[in-house]
Write an enzyme that holds these catalytic residues in place. Structure first.
Site, short mmCIF file in Angstrom:
data_model
loop_
_atom_site.label_atom_id
_atom_site.label_comp_id
_atom_site.label_asym_id
_atom_site.label_seq_id
_atom_site.Cartn_x
_atom_site.Cartn_y
_atom_site.Cartn_z
N TYR A 1 0.91 -1.18 0.02
CA TYR A 1 0.02 0.05 -0.02
C TYR A 1 0.94 1.23 -0.03
CZ TYR A 1 -4.26 2.62 0.19
OH TYR A 1 -5.29 3.48 -0.13
N ARG B 1 -8.83 10.56 -8.37
CA ARG B 1 -7.76 11.23 -7.32
C ARG B 1 -7.03 10.23 -6.64
NH1 ARG B 1 -7.09 12.48 -2.30
NH2 ARG B 1 -8.96 10.82 -1.80
N LYS C 1 -6.19 -2.30 -1.36
CA LYS C 1 -6.94 -2.17 -0.01
C LYS C 1 -7.65 -3.77 0.20
CE LYS C 1 -7.45 2.42 0.73
NZ LYS C 1 -7.69 2.80 1.94
N GLU D 1 -13.44 4.73 -3.06
CA GLU D 1 -12.21 5.05 -2.96
C GLU D 1 -11.36 5.84 -4.11
OE1 GLU D 1 -9.17 4.67 -0.48
OE2 GLU D 1 -10.77 3.17 -0.24
N ASP E 1 -11.95 7.45 1.94
CA ASP E 1 -11.31 9.13 2.08
C ASP E 1 -11.85 9.95 3.01
OD1 ASP E 1 -9.42 8.29 -0.11
OD2 ASP E 1 -11.16 8.02 -1.16
N ASN F 1 -0.65 11.64 1.35
CA ASN F 1 -0.07 10.61 0.79
C ASN F 1 0.23 10.82 -0.74
OD1 ASN F 1 0.16 8.88 2.98
ND2 ASN F 1 -1.93 8.56 2.57
N ASN G 1 -2.74 5.65 9.27
CA ASN G 1 -3.24 4.78 8.13
C ASN G 1 -4.58 4.39 8.04
OD1 ASN G 1 -3.20 2.84 6.08
ND2 ASN G 1 -1.03 2.65 6.23
#
Length: 565
Positions: free
Chosen positions: A113, A166, A184, A256, A280, A421, A465
């Site tokens: 990830y 995004r 994920k 996501e 998000d 991130n 996270n």
């Protein structure tokens, strides 16, 4: 012995119509990732399943295989090489991949990830090997239900879906955003214990506005500008309806990395008709709230006594702000409209204030408070005097030396959360946070940073996270048979995560529990989420288990090899 020990699916299919293991060709068995054990097949298994001669003579245990692969991975100097090696392993030996990830989670999480998955998405067209999920494009309008039926698994419990607009802080990566749902869902299994076969990654390809990708001969998606408006809405609506029709009311849909304008609309539209949430907006909020609750245990004081300033007013920033306001409202019994007044947001045009109300997007309007206009983050810090500074801007190096020095001058222990991130987009590094505040900061980030030595003391930065939250949240929704995601469940998840933090680590600045305990943490989060689902009357799995933590643990997938007859 379970059904999985006795029977295997045919090659290239994961059908519910199993073929008896005794009829399964050894050559095909070695190419079925769910049941392949490689060199761990015993002498009896090699004879019984026609494997004699197809493997070298040495029999290696799963533990020895794991040791060998970790040794190999550590030889790679480039993180993307480790990522590709792990994806190859997942495609040939599923159980070994997940055992490796579970046993080495702190070392491998940054590989599967963030931050490495960001580079993988950028280069997805070049490293693409084999489809790991479903690609649904504008060409498929009117056929989405049919496409869902093409996926060989029928009992899907979790779908992670993106449209690639995004991706982390990297922008529009179009169809190449598939790396995010794949990553994920790997964490759903490794950290939350969901069966790999119950997880489905999906990318909705509506085009991309990324000119570099449109010109790239290796780009794997539609070569057109992004669809918007009615065309986009109709495709997503067909998708959501097809998901419910094919998999039922209780399939969890996790949105996501959608663009802000679509993320809020999709969540608002479907949260009351589907079991759906946006990681998000809501997952990030939950993990950040947990860090704040934990940090205040170290610093002292109550949540409602703090003053918050955000850099970034998109889906992450406003999602975090709203959950903080809800938690303060819960603790103080004050209306959420009042608790919002303790939270201030800065966007690209400066501090969000009432005089800007008419020009603001709808999701920013609740955060427009009475104040004169302020243009910069530094001036906003000086004007608002926050105790907590949170970055969700997606822009690196924005927590400057002057900003952090101002936070340190205002607070004995300023709480600094640089959440963007990947690492290159983080608002500041851990070293900058500790050095520029002279060791005063309580710091956490979205991407991992190494421990920092300052003035002879070692500080261990926490990582806010989402992987702390969404696997346990998903498990809790599934074991309770929840039909909707409620804000109370997110608050319960935050409180459960905060309760797992180790007070002895606060002196080092570590406000989150170690990832090495993540399955235990996920079980506690799942139990709290499930308990809230039962309390709210949103659970359908009855009767309620007496011990929800033990029940959650008992439902977790185990990647340990089984013996085949």
């Amino acid at each position: 012995m379970s059904m999985e020990e006795l029977v295997l699916p045919p090659l290239f299919s994961i059908s519910p119509l199993f073929i008896p293991l005794c009829c399964y060709s050894g050559y095909n068995l070695l190419r079925d990732p769910r049941h392949n054990k490689g060199s761990a097949f015993s002498e009896k298994e090699r004879d019984a399943h026609y494997l004699r001669g197809l493997l070298p003579p040495a029999i290696l245990s799963q533990e020895l295989q794991e040791k060998r692969i970790m040794h190999t991975l550590r030889q790679y100097k480039v993180p993307l090489q480790r990522y590709m090696a792990l994806m190859d392993l997942q495609e040939r030996n599923e159980k070994l991949f997940y055992k490796l990830l579970i046993d080495n989670v702190e070392e491998l999480l940054p590989v599967v990830y963030t931050p490495t998955v960001g580079e993988a998405c950028q280069k997805y067209g070049s490293i693409f090997r084999r489809p790991q999920g479903l690609f649904i494009s504008l060409k498929d309008k009117g056929k989405i239900l049919e496409i869902l039926k093409n996926w060989p698994e029928r009992n899907i419990q979790v779908i992670v879906v993106t449209d690639g607009e995004r991706i982390l802080g990297l922008g529009d990566l179009g169809c190449q955003g598939m790396g995010i749902p794949v990553g994920k869902l790997s964490l759903y299994t490794a950290l939350g214990g969901l069966r790999p076969s119950a997880c489905l990654p999906i990318t909705i390809d509506v085009g991309t506005n990324n000119e570099e990708l449109l010109k790239d001969e290796f780009y794997i998606g539609l070569r057109q500008k992004r669809a918007t408006g009615q065309e986009y809405a109709e495709l997503l609506d067909e998708f959501m309806n097809a998901v419910k029709q094919n998999y039922g009311e209780k399939v969890l849909v996790q949105f996501e990395d959608f663009g802000n304008h679509n993320a809020f609309e999709l969540l608002t539209k479907y949260r009351h008709t589907h079991l759906a949430f946006n990681d998000d907006i809501q997952g990030t909020a939950s993990v950040v709230l947990a860090g704040l609750i934990s940090a205040l245990r170290a610093v002292g004081g109550k949540l409602a006594e703090q003053k918050f300033l955000f850099l970034g007013a998109g889906e992450a920033g406003t999602g975090i702000a709203e959950l903080i306001a809800l938690e303060m409202s819960k603790q103080t019994k004050a209306p959420v409209e009042e608790t919002r007044k303790k939270i201030w947001l800065v966007d690209s045009k400066g501090l969000i204030v009432r005089s800007r109300l008419e020009s603001l997007q709808h999701f920013k309007k609740p955060w427009a408070h009475e104040h004169e206009p302020v243009k910069t983050l530094l001036d906003s810090v000086k004007a608002i005097k926050p105790t907590v500074l949170i970055g969700s801007s997606g822009v690196g190096k924005t927590f400057t030396k002057e900003v952090l020095e101002a936070m340190a001058s205002l607070n004995e222990k300023p709480i600094i959360l640089a959440l963007s991130n990947p690492t290159s987009q983080s608002e500041c590094t851990a070293e900058e946070a500790y050095t520029w505040t002279k060791g005063k900061a309580i710091f956490a980030s979205g991407s991992p940073f190494d421990p920092v030595n300052y003035n002879g003391k070692t500080y261990v930065p926490g990582q806010a996270n989402n992987a702390y939250i969404f696997p346990g949240l998903g498990l809790g929704l599934i074991i309770s048979g929840a039909i909707r995601v409620n804000d109370g469940m997110l608050l319960a998840a935050s409180e459960a995560l905060a309760s797992q933090a180790i007070p002895g680590n606060f002196e080092k600045g570590l406000i989150y529990p170690p990832f090495s305990n993540i399955r235990k943490i996920s079980a506690h989060i799942a139990a709290s989420v499930a308990a809230k689902a039962y309390e709210l009357g949103l659970a359908s799995h009855l009767p309620r288990p007496k011990d929800l933590v033990k029940y959650a643990e008992s439902c977790m997938y185990s990647p340990v090899y089984r013996n085949y007859r």
